[in-house]
Design a protein around this motif. Structure first.
Motif, PDB file in Angstrom:
ATOM      1  N   ASP A  48       0.730  -1.084   0.026  1.00  0.00           N
ATOM      2  CA  ASP A  48       0.013  -0.103   0.038  1.00  0.00           C
ATOM      3  C   ASP A  48       0.766   1.309   0.034  1.00  0.00           C
ATOM      4  O   ASP A  48       0.374   2.413  -0.700  1.00  0.00           O
ATOM      5  N   LYS A  49       1.867   1.113   0.700  1.00  0.00           N
ATOM      6  CA  LYS A  49       3.036   2.355   0.817  1.00  0.00           C
ATOM      7  C   LYS A  49       3.855   2.466  -0.354  1.00  0.00           C
ATOM      8  O   LYS A  49       4.628   3.514  -0.775  1.00  0.00           O
ATOM      9  N   ASN A 110      -5.304   3.964   1.350  1.00  0.00           N
ATOM     10  CA  ASN A 110      -4.189   3.043   1.208  1.00  0.00           C
ATOM     11  C   ASN A 110      -4.501   1.740   0.578  1.00  0.00           C
ATOM     12  O   ASN A 110      -5.276   0.914   0.894  1.00  0.00           O
ATOM     13  N   SER A 135      -2.234   5.429  -2.064  1.00  0.00           N
ATOM     14  CA  SER A 135      -0.959   5.652  -1.330  1.00  0.00           C
ATOM     15  C   SER A 135       0.008   5.212  -2.295  1.00  0.00           C
ATOM     16  O   SER A 135       1.158   5.501  -2.342  1.00  0.00           O
ATOM     17  N   ALA A 141       1.969   6.506   2.978  1.00  0.00           N
ATOM     18  CA  ALA A 141       0.613   6.009   3.369  1.00  0.00           C
ATOM     19  C   ALA A 141       0.230   6.376   4.724  1.00  0.00           C
ATOM     20  O   ALA A 141       0.966   6.680   5.470  1.00  0.00           O
ATOM     21  N   LYS A 142      -1.196   6.404   4.902  1.00  0.00           N
ATOM     22  CA  LYS A 142      -1.775   6.743   6.028  1.00  0.00           C
ATOM     23  C   LYS A 142      -1.054   6.053   7.284  1.00  0.00           C
ATOM     24  O   LYS A 142      -1.066   4.679   6.885  1.00  0.00           O
ATOM     25  N   ILE A 147       0.985  12.288   3.926  1.00  0.00           N
ATOM     26  CA  ILE A 147      -0.088  12.247   2.980  1.00  0.00           C
ATOM     27  C   ILE A 147      -1.278  12.828   3.039  1.00  0.00           C
ATOM     28  O   ILE A 147      -2.232  13.422   2.128  1.00  0.00           O
TER      29      ILE A 147
END
Length: 201
Positions: A48-49, A110, A135, A141-142, A147
């Motif tokens: 996700d990041k 994300n 993301s 990412a959160k 972000i």
């Protein structure tokens, strides 16, 4: 309140790897071990990041856990099966907000860059958003504050006039510290009540 910023997974999309892996594992305990120790949440978060891509991470994990090679491959090959579908009652709320026409709607999710096309293909309600920040595409990412800053600058909104909706408490805490109005999402009815309280519905 001028803007609503939605999370997607857990708020508008019912995403859970168990939707897929219940079909693959006959033993629920083994499935949970696999999702805790092999394809674990932090491994997924790194996608996700944008720190990992499936083209490299899947073969690497298969090398480390050869007994689970097929199950690891399924994470990418059968990824769409992790999306059970939309969370209909929240989608209805989004549609109501859109129909009112007096609030800006954005999403901050994300989500890996590899799998984001599956969401675009499947969920027409994503067209209700003015824009979406993903993301995996931004390599942020959160709950990283950067972000949130990026969303505010790119979408040109004031956090103090923005309601941020997310099902992850850490994300909510970070957004609140940055001046956002927040709603920690648990179920659609409470969200509807809060939106009515804010005069958005």
């Amino acid at each position: 309140m001028e803007t609503v910023l939605f999370d997607l997974g857990g708020v508008l999309v019912d995403w859970d790897p168990r939707h897929l892996y219940r079909k693959i594992f006959t033993d629920p305990a083994e499935m949970e071990r696999f999702l805790t120790e092999v394809c674990h949440p932090h491994w997924n978060f790194l996608h996700d990041k944008g720190a990992l891509g499936f083209a490299n991470s899947i073969p690497d994990l298969q090398h480390r856990y050869p007994d689970y090679s097929d199950q690891i491959a399924a994470w990418m090959d059968r990824w769409p099966e992790m999306m059970k579908g939309p969370i209909d009652r929240t989608v209805h709320i989004l549609e109501e907000l859109k129909s009112r026409g007096n609030v800006r709607l954005f999403a901050l999710t994300n989500w890996s860059a590899d799998t984001w096309p599956y969401a675009l293909e499947r969920f027409e309600f994503l067209n209700h958003f003015e824009d979406i920040l993903v993301s995996g595409r931004e390599k942020l990412a959160k709950p990283d504050p950067q972000i949130f800053d990026l969303a505010a600058s790119r979408f040109k909104f004031d956090p103090r006039e923005t309601l941020f909706i997310d099902d992850n408490e850490k994300n909510i805490q970070q957004a609140r510290e940055m001046g956002f109005v927040t709603h920690w999402f648990r179920e659609p009815l409470k969200l509807r009540r809060d939106l009515m309280e804010y005069g958005l519905l």
